[in-house]
Design a protein around this motif. Structure first.
Motif, PDB file in Angstrom:
ATOM      1  N   TRP A   1      13.853  41.601 -24.993  1.00 29.77           N
ATOM      2  CA  TRP A   1      14.709  41.931 -23.990  1.00 29.77           C
ATOM      3  C   TRP A   1      15.072  40.633 -23.173  1.00 29.77           C
ATOM      4  O   TRP A   1      15.364  41.122 -21.949  1.00 29.77           O
ATOM      5  N   TRP A   2      14.615  39.523 -23.530  1.00 22.86           N
ATOM      6  CA  TRP A   2      14.935  38.427 -22.755  1.00 22.86           C
ATOM      7  C   TRP A   2      16.395  37.873 -23.024  1.00 22.86           C
ATOM      8  O   TRP A   2      16.663  36.744 -23.492  1.00 22.86           O
TER       9      TRP A   2
ATOM     10  N   GLU B   1      17.095  36.496 -17.951  1.00 30.04           N
ATOM     11  CA  GLU B   1      15.890  36.319 -18.659  1.00 30.04           C
ATOM     12  C   GLU B   1      15.866  35.372 -19.715  1.00 30.04           C
ATOM     13  O   GLU B   1      14.936  35.417 -20.379  1.00 30.04           O
TER      14      GLU B   1
ATOM     15  N   GLY C   1      15.723  45.090 -17.938  1.00 30.41           N
ATOM     16  CA  GLY C   1      14.456  44.922 -17.637  1.00 30.41           C
ATOM     17  C   GLY C   1      13.339  45.765 -18.125  1.00 30.41           C
ATOM     18  O   GLY C   1      13.712  47.034 -18.458  1.00 30.41           O
ATOM     19  N   SER C   2      12.260  45.146 -18.376  1.00 29.77           N
ATOM     20  CA  SER C   2      10.939  45.720 -18.937  1.00 29.77           C
ATOM     21  C   SER C   2      11.387  46.564 -20.295  1.00 29.77           C
ATOM     22  O   SER C   2      10.442  47.493 -20.865  1.00 29.77           O
TER      23      SER C   2
ATOM     24  N   GLN D   1       9.353  41.235 -29.649  1.00 26.77           N
ATOM     25  CA  GLN D   1       8.422  41.075 -28.480  1.00 26.77           C
ATOM     26  C   GLN D   1       7.719  42.513 -28.010  1.00 26.77           C
ATOM     27  O   GLN D   1       8.530  43.247 -28.225  1.00 26.77           O
TER      28      GLN D   1
ATOM     29  N   HIS E   1       4.388  44.054 -25.557  1.00 20.65           N
ATOM     30  CA  HIS E   1       2.897  43.900 -24.662  1.00 20.65           C
ATOM     31  C   HIS E   1       1.851  43.816 -25.342  1.00 20.65           C
ATOM     32  O   HIS E   1       1.549  44.905 -26.223  1.00 20.65           O
TER      33      HIS E   1
ATOM     34  N   HIS F   1       1.653  37.325 -17.312  1.00 19.00           N
ATOM     35  CA  HIS F   1       2.457  37.818 -16.080  1.00 19.00           C
ATOM     36  C   HIS F   1       1.814  38.573 -14.965  1.00 19.00           C
ATOM     37  O   HIS F   1       0.700  39.173 -15.456  1.00 19.00           O
TER      38      HIS F   1
ATOM     39  N   TRP G   1      12.728  52.304 -14.020  1.00 19.16           N
ATOM     40  CA  TRP G   1      11.611  51.676 -14.384  1.00 19.16           C
ATOM     41  C   TRP G   1      10.748  50.701 -13.192  1.00 19.16           C
ATOM     42  O   TRP G   1       9.376  50.518 -13.300  1.00 19.16           O
TER      43      TRP G   1
ATOM     44  N   TRP H   1      16.574  44.769 -11.937  1.00 20.57           N
ATOM     45  CA  TRP H   1      15.625  44.300 -10.950  1.00 20.57           C
ATOM     46  C   TRP H   1      16.182  42.999 -10.481  1.00 20.57           C
ATOM     47  O   TRP H   1      15.687  42.625  -9.176  1.00 20.57           O
TER      48      TRP H   1
ATOM     49  N   TRP I   1       8.240  37.502 -13.314  1.00 23.55           N
ATOM     50  CA  TRP I   1       9.414  36.848 -13.777  1.00 23.55           C
ATOM     51  C   TRP I   1      10.171  36.786 -12.566  1.00 23.55           C
ATOM     52  O   TRP I   1      11.364  35.916 -12.866  1.00 23.55           O
TER      53      TRP I   1
ATOM     54  N   LEU J   1      -0.061  41.567 -17.198  1.00 20.98           N
ATOM     55  CA  LEU J   1       0.486  41.922 -18.503  1.00 20.98           C
ATOM     56  C   LEU J   1       0.680  40.600 -19.438  1.00 20.98           C
ATOM     57  O   LEU J   1       0.825  39.456 -18.877  1.00 20.98           O
TER      58      LEU J   1
ATOM     59  N   ASP K   1       3.213  39.311 -22.548  1.00 19.76           N
ATOM     60  CA  ASP K   1       4.083  39.563 -23.802  1.00 19.76           C
ATOM     61  C   ASP K   1       3.575  38.738 -25.063  1.00 19.76           C
ATOM     62  O   ASP K   1       3.213  37.568 -24.773  1.00 19.76           O
TER      63      ASP K   1
ATOM     64  N   LYS L   1       9.607  30.644 -16.940  1.00 13.20           N
ATOM     65  CA  LYS L   1       9.755  32.190 -17.118  1.00 13.20           C
ATOM     66  C   LYS L   1       8.989  32.769 -15.757  1.00 13.20           C
ATOM     67  O   LYS L   1       9.246  34.015 -15.583  1.00 13.20           O
TER      68      LYS L   1
ATOM     69  N   HIS M   1       3.905  47.908 -17.883  1.00 15.56           N
ATOM     70  CA  HIS M   1       4.314  46.995 -18.960  1.00 15.56           C
ATOM     71  C   HIS M   1       3.152  46.831 -20.254  1.00 15.56           C
ATOM     72  O   HIS M   1       2.822  45.803 -20.602  1.00 15.56           O
TER      73      HIS M   1
HETATM   74  C1  GAL Z   1       8.269  42.967 -18.505  1.00 17.16           C
HETATM   75  C2  GAL Z   1       8.140  41.831 -19.584  1.00 17.16           C
HETATM   76  C3  GAL Z   1       8.550  40.409 -18.594  1.00 17.16           C
HETATM   77  C4  GAL Z   1       9.696  40.733 -18.064  1.00 17.16           C
HETATM   78  C5  GAL Z   1       9.850  41.724 -17.276  1.00 17.16           C
HETATM   79  C6  GAL Z   1      11.348  42.201 -16.913  1.00 17.16           C
HETATM   80  O1  GAL Z   1       8.110  44.105 -19.294  1.00 17.16           O
HETATM   81  O2  GAL Z   1       6.713  41.780 -19.821  1.00 17.16           O
HETATM   82  O3  GAL Z   1       8.377  39.171 -19.651  1.00 17.16           O
HETATM   83  O4  GAL Z   1      10.887  40.340 -19.011  1.00 17.16           O
HETATM   84  O5  GAL Z   1       9.688  42.910 -18.166  1.00 17.16           O
HETATM   85  O6  GAL Z   1      12.187  42.302 -17.809  1.00 17.16           O
END
Ligand code: GAL
Length: 423
Positions: A40-41, A45, A73-74, A96, A98, A151, A198, A255, A275, A307, A309, A343, A379
C-alpha cells in the motif's frame, strides 16, 4: 542490547559491497520475465519503495517489475484486495505484510506462505536481525517473511514554532493534554488532528497504552486479563475524552491530510506512526527537530510501541525466482538502508549505517535500543486479520455511541471469537 552499533571496519567493507554488488549481479544476472510487488505504498508513501525497486532493476535488469501498490493508509484497501487474490488462488509474487499476528495468525495459519528458513541461512540473516523479531515472524515450522522496517506507532507530532506562538508545550500525559486543549480551542486551533477511522484505532492504541501501562497491554494480548477489566474500560473512557478535542471532519481525511493540519497550523498535535516523519521530511522537505518536532505520545515515554513491515513469498507465486531475488534485496543492508531513510522507519538489521538517517530516525533508533518494546494492534503485531477487522467494527460503533462499557464487552466477544481471550 545495542542493536545498531556496527564496527567501523565492517561498515566500510559493507559500503564497498554496496557499490560493487549490484554491478556484479547485473553482469551475471540470468533472471528475466516479471515480478509483481504488492503493497500500500503508493503516492506520498511511494518514494522508499521506488528506491528499492530501482536497486532491484539495477541488480536484475532483465526483470520487469510491476509495482502493484493499492493506495490507502495502513493497507485499508490493499489488505482487502490481497485477501480476494489469495483466496482466489492469484497471489502476487511478494506482498507487504506486518510482522506478528497479521502474518502468522492469518496467512501462515492458513498455509499460504512459503518457509524462508533456507534464505535466512543462505543470506546470514539469523545473525543480521534481532532474535526477537525473527521469533515474531517464525513458528516451529519455519520463518515466513523478511522484515524491511521498524516503525514506531506511539509518536505525537507538532510544529515547535506554533506551540511557542500558542504558549504551550507538548503534553507529557493525557491529563496535561486535556488541560491545554480548551486553551487551544479558544485560539481557534484544533488540539488533535484525526483522520479516517483506522487512525482512530491508531490513536486508541496509544491512549490505551498510556492508560493501562505496558504490562497490562501485554497481558491483554496473552489473554491473561479480560477485555472487560476495569482498566480497559477506563482506557475507552479516556479515549472518549481525547476524541472531544479532534476535528469534526476526521472521517473524510487521509492520514497525510491530518498531518497537513499540524504542518499548516490548523491543529496543534497529531498521534501517528513515524511514517509521518517520512512524509514531512521526504515529501514536504521539512527538517526534523526544526520544522517539525515529536515526543512519545502522552503518557508513553520510555515505551516503544513498534510494528514492522515485511515481505513474504506466497505459495503459488508465478515468478518465484524473481521473488526470491526481491526478498534477498529486502533483507540486505543495502536494500534496507536505501528504503528506511526515506520512509521514516529504522532498519531492523543490526548492522545498519545510522549516518544515512536523519535526526528523527537517529533518535528513534536510540529509543528502540533503550525502551520497553510492545506490539501495535493497529498495524498487525498483536492480532490477526480477523480480530483487526472485528475491532474496526467495534470502533465504528464506539465513534457513534461513545459507550466505553459496551466497547469493552464487544472487544471481549471478538477476542474470544478470534482466539485471544478465554470465555
Ligand atoms: C502501516 C505501515 C506503514 C505505513 C502506514 C501508513 O500499517 O506499516 O509502513 O505505510 O501503515 O500507511
Amino acid at each position: 542490547m545495542n542493536r545498531f552499533l556496527a564496527k567501523a571496519a565492517v561498515a566500510a567493507a559493507a559500503f564497498c559491497l554496496m557499490i560493487t554488488a549490484p554491478a556484479m549481479a547485473a553482469a551475471q544476472d540470468k533472471l528475466g520475465g516479471t515480478l509483481e510487488i504488492f503493497s500500500w505504498w503508493a503516492g506520498d508513501e511511494g518514494p522508499a519503495l521506488e528506491a528499492m525497486i530501482k536497486l532491484y532493476n539495477k541488480q536484475h535488469p532483465g526483470v520487469s517489475v510491476e509495482n502493484a501498490a493499492v493506495t490507502g493508509g495502513s493497507g485499508i484497501n490493499a489488505r482487502a484486495v490481497l485477501k480476494t487474490r489469495m483466496l482466489g488462488g492469484n497471489p502476487p509474487d511478494s506482498f507487504q505484510v506486518h510482522a506478528g499476528q497479521e502474518l502468522i495468525g492469518t496467512w501462515v495459519a492458513s498455509g499460504r506462505m512459503e518457509d524462508l528458513t533456507f534464505l535466512y541461512k543462505q543470506q546470514g540473516w539469523m545473525e543480521a536481525f534481532p532474535a526477537d523479531l525473527i521469533k515474531l515472524i517464525g513458528t516451529e515450522n519455519g520463518i515466513w517473511s523478511v522484515p524491511v522496517t521498524v516503525h514506531r506507532s506511539n509518536v505525537m507530532w507538532f510544529v515547535p514554532a506554533n506551540l511557542k506562538k500558542w504558549g504551550i508545550q507538548a503534553p507529557a500525559d493525557w491529563n496535561e493534554f486535556l488541560e491545554i486543549a480548551p486553551r487551544l480551542q479558544e485560539q481557534g486551533v484544533v488540539p488533535l488532528a484525526l483522520a479516517t477511522n483506522w487512525t482512530a484505532n491508531h490513536l486508541w492504541e496509544s491512549v490505551a497504552l498510556a492508560s493501562m501501562g505496558a504490562d497490562r497491554w501485554d497481558a491483554l494480548w496473552r489473554g491473561e486479563i479480560p477485555w472487560t477489566d476495569p482498566e480497559v474500560v477506563k482506557a475507552w473512557e479516556l479515549f472518549g475524552k481525547v476524541l472531544q478535542y479532534t476535528n469534526d471532519d476526521a472521517t473524510s481525511l487521509s492520514w497525510q491530510q491530518a498531518t497537513d493540519m499540524v504542518v499548516d497550523g490548523r491543529a496543534a498535535f497529531n498521534v501517528m506512526g513515524d511514517w509521518a516523519a517520512g512524509y514531512m521530511n521526504t515529501t514536504l522537505g521539512m527538517a526534523p527537530g526544526k520544522d517539525f518536532g515529536w515526543s512519545a505520545s502522552p503518557g508513553t515515554g520510555g515505551v516503544f510501541m513498534f510494528l514492522s513491515d515485511s515481505f513474504g513469498l506466497p505459495v503459488g507465486a508465478a515468478n518465484r525466482d524473481n521473488s526470491l531475488a526481491w526478498l534477498a534485496l529486502v533483507g540486505s543492508r543495502s536494500g534496507s538502508d536505501a528504503f528506511n531513510p526515506l520512509k521514516g522507519s529504522i532498519s531492523p538489521r543490526l548492522d545498519t549505517d545510522l549516518n544515512l538517517y536523519n535526526d528523527y530516525s537517529k533518535s528513534a533508533a536510540g529509543d528502540w535500543g533503550r525502551d520497553r518494546i510492545v506490539g501495535s494492534l493497529a498495524h498487525g503485531v498483536t492480532a490477526n486479520e480477523g480480530f483487526m477487522s472485528d475491532f474496526a467494527s467495534v470502533m465504528e460503533m464506539y465513534l457513534k455511541n461513545r459507550n466505553a462499557g459496551q466497547a469493552a464487552m464487544a472487544c471481549h466477544a471478538i477476542a474470544v471469537k478470534n482466539g485471544i481471550a478465554r470465555r
